[in-house]
Design a protein around this motif. Structure first.
Motif, PDB file in Angstrom:
ATOM      1  N   ALA A 384       0.818  -1.217   0.000  1.00 38.22           N
ATOM      2  CA  ALA A 384       0.000   0.000   0.000  1.00 38.22           C
ATOM      3  C   ALA A 384       0.852   1.267   0.000  1.00 38.22           C
ATOM      4  O   ALA A 384       0.319   2.377   0.047  1.00 38.22           O
ATOM      5  N   GLU A 385       2.180   1.108  -0.036  1.00 39.92           N
ATOM      6  CA  GLU A 385       3.088   2.254   0.030  1.00 39.92           C
ATOM      7  C   GLU A 385       3.528   2.674  -1.361  1.00 39.92           C
ATOM      8  O   GLU A 385       3.974   1.840  -2.165  1.00 39.92           O
ATOM      9  N   ASP A 386       3.391   3.953  -1.663  1.00 42.16           N
ATOM     10  CA  ASP A 386       3.887   4.533  -2.907  1.00 42.16           C
ATOM     11  C   ASP A 386       4.991   5.546  -2.576  1.00 42.16           C
ATOM     12  O   ASP A 386       4.913   6.265  -1.565  1.00 42.16           O
ATOM     13  N   TYR A 387       5.992   5.613  -3.469  1.00 36.90           N
ATOM     14  CA  TYR A 387       7.044   6.610  -3.252  1.00 36.90           C
ATOM     15  C   TYR A 387       7.548   7.074  -4.611  1.00 36.90           C
ATOM     16  O   TYR A 387       7.907   6.268  -5.470  1.00 36.90           O
ATOM     17  N   TYR A 388       7.562   8.382  -4.803  1.00 34.37           N
ATOM     18  CA  TYR A 388       7.965   8.992  -6.068  1.00 34.37           C
ATOM     19  C   TYR A 388       9.451   9.322  -5.984  1.00 34.37           C
ATOM     20  O   TYR A 388       9.888  10.099  -5.127  1.00 34.37           O
ATOM     21  N   THR A 389      10.234   8.753  -6.887  1.00 38.18           N
ATOM     22  CA  THR A 389      11.679   8.901  -6.778  1.00 38.18           C
ATOM     23  C   THR A 389      12.330   8.917  -8.145  1.00 38.18           C
ATOM     24  O   THR A 389      11.662   8.778  -9.184  1.00 38.18           O
ATOM     25  N   SER A 390      13.646   9.091  -8.138  1.00 38.24           N
ATOM     26  CA  SER A 390      14.434   9.096  -9.365  1.00 38.24           C
ATOM     27  C   SER A 390      14.864   7.670  -9.699  1.00 38.24           C
ATOM     28  O   SER A 390      15.468   6.989  -8.871  1.00 38.24           O
ATOM     29  N   VAL A 391      14.570   7.218 -10.914  1.00 40.58           N
ATOM     30  CA  VAL A 391      14.952   5.881 -11.375  1.00 40.58           C
ATOM     31  C   VAL A 391      15.981   6.050 -12.481  1.00 40.58           C
ATOM     32  O   VAL A 391      15.743   6.760 -13.468  1.00 40.58           O
ATOM     33  N   THR A 392      17.128   5.402 -12.336  1.00 41.99           N
ATOM     34  CA  THR A 392      18.227   5.510 -13.295  1.00 41.99           C
ATOM     35  C   THR A 392      18.495   4.155 -13.921  1.00 41.99           C
ATOM     36  O   THR A 392      18.734   3.162 -13.213  1.00 41.99           O
ATOM     37  N   GLY A 393      18.458   4.136 -15.252  1.00 42.29           N
ATOM     38  CA  GLY A 393      18.881   2.947 -15.972  1.00 42.29           C
ATOM     39  C   GLY A 393      20.345   3.067 -16.297  1.00 42.29           C
ATOM     40  O   GLY A 393      20.783   4.064 -16.904  1.00 42.29           O
ATOM     41  N   THR A 394      21.131   2.063 -15.939  1.00 42.61           N
ATOM     42  CA  THR A 394      22.572   2.159 -16.090  1.00 42.61           C
ATOM     43  C   THR A 394      23.167   0.769 -16.274  1.00 42.61           C
ATOM     44  O   THR A 394      22.429  -0.215 -16.460  1.00 42.61           O
ATOM     45  N   SER A 395      24.494   0.705 -16.181  1.00 47.74           N
ATOM     46  CA  SER A 395      25.190  -0.570 -16.351  1.00 47.74           C
ATOM     47  C   SER A 395      25.733  -1.044 -15.011  1.00 47.74           C
ATOM     48  O   SER A 395      25.628  -0.357 -13.991  1.00 47.74           O
ATOM     49  N   ALA A 396      26.358  -2.206 -15.046  1.00 49.44           N
ATOM     50  CA  ALA A 396      26.928  -2.770 -13.826  1.00 49.44           C
ATOM     51  C   ALA A 396      28.124  -1.965 -13.337  1.00 49.44           C
ATOM     52  O   ALA A 396      28.545  -2.112 -12.180  1.00 49.44           O
ATOM     53  N   ASP A 397      28.687  -1.106 -14.203  1.00 47.54           N
ATOM     54  CA  ASP A 397      29.848  -0.301 -13.807  1.00 47.54           C
ATOM     55  C   ASP A 397      29.463   0.942 -13.002  1.00 47.54           C
ATOM     56  O   ASP A 397      30.340   1.694 -12.580  1.00 47.54           O
TER      57      ASP A 397
END
Length: 668
Positions: A384-397
């Motif tokens: 039931a918890e929502d949180y608006y945040t920054s999502v970054t797509g990146t590599s394993a490095d």
């Protein structure tokens, strides 16, 4: 007490009595002396061609009514004033050839003054008042102390040595004045109406004392308008309208050796300056103690100014250190590649950087990690918890490039990137908001209604150099993000970590060359974090300078306050300055005293300000404000306070030293 006990000069060598007995040269000789004062368009002749010779050991009464010129004569005889014309010699020395300091030395060694109004300094004890002439003669403290107490004991004030003038009767104060006149064993005693403010009994005691001193060899010159007082002298010189109208010898002078002038020590350089400075400091503290409230107000300005400088610089340096620390957390051997031509601010939505560009950069020598980044803000949901945040797509490095360790779990791998794995790594802020105190690893969160497995939680990083919470973030494989979250396949930035910081310029040049070759134009920007560091440092230095200047202005205002207070002090203490000059103070002594008082006030205020500034800074630190204390700001602030006293004390000191002794003594 035998006055001969004190007939040694300050160097400890005995003065031969025969030297002063040779010949019959007058000790005081005036030849056609006139003193003229301007009075509008006319002039007043206080003295009109007066000629007078006084032999050593005489007891002379200068008698006349008020305005007859007798006080003017005393001022000239005592070297407090100069004649307008004529010749005045003291023991054969023509005083017209002497400068102000030489006249002060003559007053110190030859004359002892006894004033009608005593002219004692109210802030000093009886013994300290008596010591004043010896201070300017350069006598050591032990000698002055013993001499002053012996003289007061002789005059019946042995139990009153530590009393201040306000605690003494008129007769007792006049005795202290006489003791002061005797302090340097001066051969000439100038007594100006010495009984004018005393009752009959006290007046008789003072006259008896003057006669006793005359019997011991002192030349006594008594200024009076009272015939009964003049009758105690052996010679009476009557004045009227600035002229001598009678010179009567009532009885022959007894044959006795005359006293020689006291010789001041011949000191130069530090041997003279250091004792004078020590006395000036002591007198400065006495002056501060005598006017505590005014001193406290003066100190307050200095204290606030110094404390402001220290506090402001501590806060500025603390903010600078915090910003640099946050930049250092990012890394100082990074290159950040962003879309958009150089000089053009890009929103990050420019599709000029592609994942293939990041792959191509890995081939450049000297690069240890390349992390492509595509970032957007999305809502994560757990239960039931929502949180608006920054999502970054990146590599394993990404973590290697950012030097960001995992707190719990693992980071996704290149295999996860190639497999489009629905996995996610959470920052501490996101994990706390979604899971609270529960473990996040192993659970699933929804991103755009697609479940992602939480495989790791990043260690806490706190705010970055711009105040943004770095822990408010989530990481997913770039491949997964392009397909399921971001939609379009382009990058917001590429983070490149250089193996050796010394290679950054070369690597930056190669990155620019390679990407320009790939894009056939320079539609990107390359920045290195050392540039961020330089910019942040310059910004913080400017901020610190502004804060320091604001605090310095308060110190400048405090300095002006010190100068104002000291100028007021000079005016209020004009008579004191005259007394000191009459007892032998040179211009340099007065300059040193008032400059030292300003320096002492500012130094005490500086020390208190340093303590307050450090205390305030530590208090702010306890409240969560970032501060950085170092040795330089307190030293700088105290040095500024000391310099403030030196600069702003000079003008009042110069004004005090330039006062005319006669004018100063007559000041009400």
């Amino acid at each position: 007490m035998d006055e001969a006990t004190f007939q040694e000069d300050r160097s400890g060598q005995e003065v031969p009595q025969e030297a002063s007995e040779a010949g019959t040269r007058p000790i005081i000789e005036l030849i056609d002396v006139s003193r003229i004062y301007p009075n509008g368009e006319s002039v007043v002749r206080a003295l009109d061609r007066v000629s007078l010779a006084i032999q050593p050991g005489e007891f002379v009464a200068i008698m006349g009514q008020s305005g007859s010129g007798k006080s003017t004569l005393m001022n000239i005889v005592g070297c407090l004033d100069r004649p307008s014309s004529g010749t005045y010699r003291v023991d054969g020395v023509d005083v017209s050839a002497l400068d102000a300091d030489a006249l002060a030395g003559l007053r110190c060694s030859t004359f002892g003054f006894v004033f009608q109004r005593y002219n004692l300094l109210p802030s000093l004890t009886a013994a300290e008042n008596v010591e004043i002439p010896a201070i300017y003669a350069g006598a050591p403290y032990e000698e002055r102390f013993e001499r002053s107490h012996l003289l007061l004991e002789r005059l019946g004030l042995g139990e009153r040595t530590e009393h201040r003038p306000g605690q003494l009767s008129g007769g007792q104060q006049q005795r202290v004045s006489i003791a002061r006149a005797l302090m340097n064993a001066a051969p000439v005693i100038l007594a100006d109406e010495p009984t004018g403010a005393l009752d009959t009994r006290s007046g008789e005691d003072v006259l008896a004392l003057l006669k006793e001193l005359n019997r011991e060899g002192h030349t006594v010159i008594l200024i009076t308008h009272d015939p009964d007082v003049a009758d105690h002298a052996r010679r009476i010189v009557r004045f009227q309208d600035g002229c001598i109208v009678a010179d009567e010898r009532r009885m022959p002078e007894p044959t006795r050796p005359a006293l020689p002038a006291t010789r001041a020590p011949r000191r130069h350089g530090l041997a003279r300056f250091l004792p004078d400075l020590a006395e000036a400091v002591r007198m400065a503290f006495a002056s501060m103690h005598s006017s505590v409230f005014r001193t406290a107000l003066t100190l307050l300005g200095i204290v606030i100014g110094v404390a402001s400088v220290i506090t402001m610089l501590a806060v500025g340096d603390g903010g600078k250190a915090q910003v640099l620390e946050r930049i250092a957390q990012i890394g100082t051997n990074l290159l950040i590649v962003r879309p958009g031509a150089p000089g053009i601010r890009s929103s990050g939505d420019n599709a000029t950087l592609l994942p293939e560009d990041a792959e191509a950069l890995k081939a450049i020598p000297g690069i240890s990690a390349v992390a492509p980044e595509r970032t957007g803000r999305y809502t994560l949901r757990f239960g039931a918890e929502d949180y608006y945040t920054s999502v970054t797509g990146t590599s394993a490095d990404y973590l290697a490039a950012r030097d960001w360790p995992i707190a719990r779990g693992v980071m996704f791998t290149e295999e996860d990137v190639r497999a489009y794995a629905p996995v996610i790594v959470l920052g501490q802020t996101v994990a706390t908001n979604l899971f609270g105190d529960d473990e996040a690893v192993g659970h699933y969160v929804l991103v755009k209604n697609v479940p992602y497995e939480v495989i790791g939680v990043l260690s806490a990083r706190g705010a970055n150099a711009f105040g943004q919470d770095q822990d408010d973030a989530a990481l997913i494989p770039a491949s997964t993000g392009f397909v399921r979250v971001f939609g379009r396949r382009f990058l917001n930035s590429i983070t490149v970590k250089v193996e050796n910081a010394d290679d950054i310029p070369a690597v930056e040049q190669e990155v620019t060359r390679l990407l320009t070759q790939r894009h056939q134009t320079q539609d990107f920007q390359v920045r290195n974090t050392s540039q961020f560091l330089e910019t942040a440092t310059e910004t913080q230095n400017t901020l610190t300078l502004v804060l320091g200047c604001v605090a310095a202005i308060s110190l400048l205002v405090a300095g002006i306050g010190v100068m104002n207070i000291m100028l007021v002090s000079v005016t209020e203490r004009t008579r004191e300055i005259g007394i000191r000059m009459a007892t032998g103070a040179r211009m340099s002594n007065i300059m040193l005293q008032f400059n030292t008082e300003a320096l002492v006030v500012c130094s005490v205020g500086g020390i208190a300000g340093v303590a307050l500034g450090i205390g305030t800074a530590l208090g702010l630190e306890a409240m969560g404000v970032s501060i950085a204390l170092s040795l330089m700001p307190p030293l700088l602030a105290f040095g500024c306070a000391f310099l403030t006293g030196l600069v702003f004390g000079y003008l009042p000191a110069r004004k005090a030293a330039g006062l005319d002794p006669v004018v100063a003594l007559a000041y009400e």
